[in-house]
Design a protein around this motif. Sequence first.
Motif, PDB file in Angstrom:
ATOM      1  N   LEU A  26       0.827  -1.201   0.000  1.00  0.00           N
ATOM      2  CA  LEU A  26       0.000   0.000   0.000  1.00  0.00           C
ATOM      3  C   LEU A  26       0.866   1.258   0.000  1.00  0.00           C
ATOM      4  N   THR A  27       1.920   1.268   0.784  1.00  0.00           N
ATOM      5  CA  THR A  27       2.816   2.426   0.793  1.00  0.00           C
ATOM      6  C   THR A  27       3.429   2.629  -0.581  1.00  0.00           C
ATOM      7  N   ARG A  28       3.759   1.537  -1.268  1.00  0.00           N
ATOM      8  CA  ARG A  28       4.299   1.652  -2.626  1.00  0.00           C
ATOM      9  C   ARG A  28       3.290   2.335  -3.543  1.00  0.00           C
ATOM     10  N   LYS A  29       2.007   1.989  -3.397  1.00  0.00           N
ATOM     11  CA  LYS A  29       0.956   2.637  -4.192  1.00  0.00           C
ATOM     12  C   LYS A  29       0.903   4.139  -3.908  1.00  0.00           C
ATOM     13  N   VAL A  30       1.111   4.509  -2.660  1.00  0.00           N
ATOM     14  CA  VAL A  30       1.116   5.930  -2.300  1.00  0.00           C
ATOM     15  C   VAL A  30       2.306   6.625  -2.966  1.00  0.00           C
ATOM     16  N   LEU A  39       6.710  14.482  -5.027  1.00  0.00           N
ATOM     17  CA  LEU A  39       7.196  13.420  -4.143  1.00  0.00           C
ATOM     18  C   LEU A  39       8.391  13.894  -3.311  1.00  0.00           C
ATOM     19  N   PHE A  40       9.246  14.700  -3.911  1.00  0.00           N
ATOM     20  CA  PHE A  40      10.493  15.119  -3.254  1.00  0.00           C
ATOM     21  C   PHE A  40      10.428  16.517  -2.655  1.00  0.00           C
ATOM     22  N   ALA A  41       9.340  17.259  -2.921  1.00  0.00           N
ATOM     23  CA  ALA A  41       9.337  18.653  -2.479  1.00  0.00           C
ATOM     24  C   ALA A  41       8.090  19.074  -1.709  1.00  0.00           C
ATOM     25  N   PHE A  42       6.948  18.465  -1.983  1.00  0.00           N
ATOM     26  CA  PHE A  42       5.696  18.937  -1.394  1.00  0.00           C
ATOM     27  C   PHE A  42       5.574  18.503   0.058  1.00  0.00           C
ATOM     28  N   SER A  43       5.101  19.429   0.889  1.00  0.00           N
ATOM     29  CA  SER A  43       4.786  19.094   2.279  1.00  0.00           C
ATOM     30  C   SER A  43       3.678  20.019   2.760  1.00  0.00           C
ATOM     31  N   VAL A  44       3.122  19.693   3.881  1.00  0.00           N
ATOM     32  CA  VAL A  44       2.068  20.484   4.501  1.00  0.00           C
ATOM     33  C   VAL A  44       2.508  20.806   5.915  1.00  0.00           C
ATOM     34  N   GLY A  45       2.370  22.045   6.305  1.00  0.00           N
ATOM     35  CA  GLY A  45       2.626  22.447   7.687  1.00  0.00           C
ATOM     36  C   GLY A  45       4.036  22.174   8.176  1.00  0.00           C
ATOM     37  N   GLY A  46       5.013  22.209   7.275  1.00  0.00           N
ATOM     38  CA  GLY A  46       6.405  22.002   7.676  1.00  0.00           C
ATOM     39  C   GLY A  46       6.800  20.547   7.864  1.00  0.00           C
ATOM     40  N   MET A  47       5.888  19.608   7.545  1.00  0.00           N
ATOM     41  CA  MET A  47       6.245  18.186   7.639  1.00  0.00           C
ATOM     42  C   MET A  47       7.165  17.817   6.480  1.00  0.00           C
ATOM     43  N   ARG A  48       7.838  16.681   6.609  1.00  0.00           N
ATOM     44  CA  ARG A  48       8.782  16.232   5.577  1.00  0.00           C
ATOM     45  C   ARG A  48       8.062  15.804   4.307  1.00  0.00           C
ATOM     46  N   LYS A  86      11.488   9.199  -8.730  1.00  0.00           N
ATOM     47  CA  LYS A  86      10.503   8.250  -8.220  1.00  0.00           C
ATOM     48  C   LYS A  86      10.873   6.829  -8.628  1.00  0.00           C
ATOM     49  N   SER A  87      11.316   6.635  -9.866  1.00  0.00           N
ATOM     50  CA  SER A  87      11.659   5.281 -10.313  1.00  0.00           C
ATOM     51  C   SER A  87      12.826   4.706  -9.512  1.00  0.00           C
ATOM     52  N   GLU A  88      13.802   5.536  -9.178  1.00  0.00           N
ATOM     53  CA  GLU A  88      14.929   5.065  -8.353  1.00  0.00           C
ATOM     54  C   GLU A  88      14.448   4.705  -6.943  1.00  0.00           C
ATOM     55  N   LEU A  89      13.582   5.536  -6.380  1.00  0.00           N
ATOM     56  CA  LEU A  89      13.049   5.264  -5.045  1.00  0.00           C
ATOM     57  C   LEU A  89      12.255   3.956  -5.045  1.00  0.00           C
ATOM     58  N   LEU A  90      11.441   3.754  -6.073  1.00  0.00           N
ATOM     59  CA  LEU A  90      10.665   2.513  -6.167  1.00  0.00           C
ATOM     60  C   LEU A  90      11.569   1.301  -6.370  1.00  0.00           C
ATOM     61  N   ARG A  91      12.673   1.471  -7.084  1.00  0.00           N
ATOM     62  CA  ARG A  91      13.625   0.369  -7.271  1.00  0.00           C
ATOM     63  C   ARG A  91      14.212  -0.055  -5.922  1.00  0.00           C
ATOM     64  N   VAL A  92      14.662   0.918  -5.127  1.00  0.00           N
ATOM     65  CA  VAL A  92      15.214   0.614  -3.803  1.00  0.00           C
ATOM     66  C   VAL A  92      14.117   0.022  -2.911  1.00  0.00           C
ATOM     67  N   TRP A  93      12.918   0.590  -2.999  1.00  0.00           N
ATOM     68  CA  TRP A  93      11.785   0.077  -2.215  1.00  0.00           C
ATOM     69  C   TRP A  93      11.558  -1.402  -2.517  1.00  0.00           C
ATOM     70  N   ASP A  94      11.521  -1.730  -3.799  1.00  0.00           N
ATOM     71  CA  ASP A  94      11.276  -3.120  -4.210  1.00  0.00           C
ATOM     72  C   ASP A  94      12.412  -4.049  -3.780  1.00  0.00           C
TER      73      ASP A  94
END
Length: 161
Positions: A26-30, A39-48, A86-94
């Motif tokens: 499920l986290t992978r789907k997110v 994926l690398f820049a957006f945040s809300v309220g100062g969260m990561r 994103k593709s590199e992150l998903l590769r490491v995730w997998d």
Amino acid sequence: MTTAVAEVGVVTASDVLKNWQGHRRLTRKVIEAFPEDKLFAFSVGGMRPFSELAWEFIRMAVPIAEGVATGKWREFDMSKASVTTKSELLRVWDEQTARLDEVFAQIPAHRFTEVDKAFGQWEGRGIDTIQYAIDNEIHHRGQGYVYLRALGMEPPPFWER
């Protein structure tokens, strides 16, 4: 008045891994749902940003399983941390998701109830340390849902693990 509770084994190690891997799917789907630039820049309220949260899950999963399996608590090798797409992150995730299956299978049954000091800091039973990693992923994945909604996007159904 105290009530005696019968000790009944209702969850197997296999069940725990199946549950954990369901959350990872499920986290992978997110991760997949995020636009590359958000994926690398957006945040809300100062969260990561969500990419940093995904890295936190990566840094925890296999090292915790290895620690529970062996009693040796080694940090994740951050030399792979130069991921910028994103593709590199998903590769490491997998890769780490597959590795989790391998390592988890090596955990001796007694290590789930044995008390250890994870990474020299957190004392508890192996199963509790594993559950912490799962809970942490669920909690922070919720941030990803908030981010996606703030971006006007529908997150994946939480029950589809």
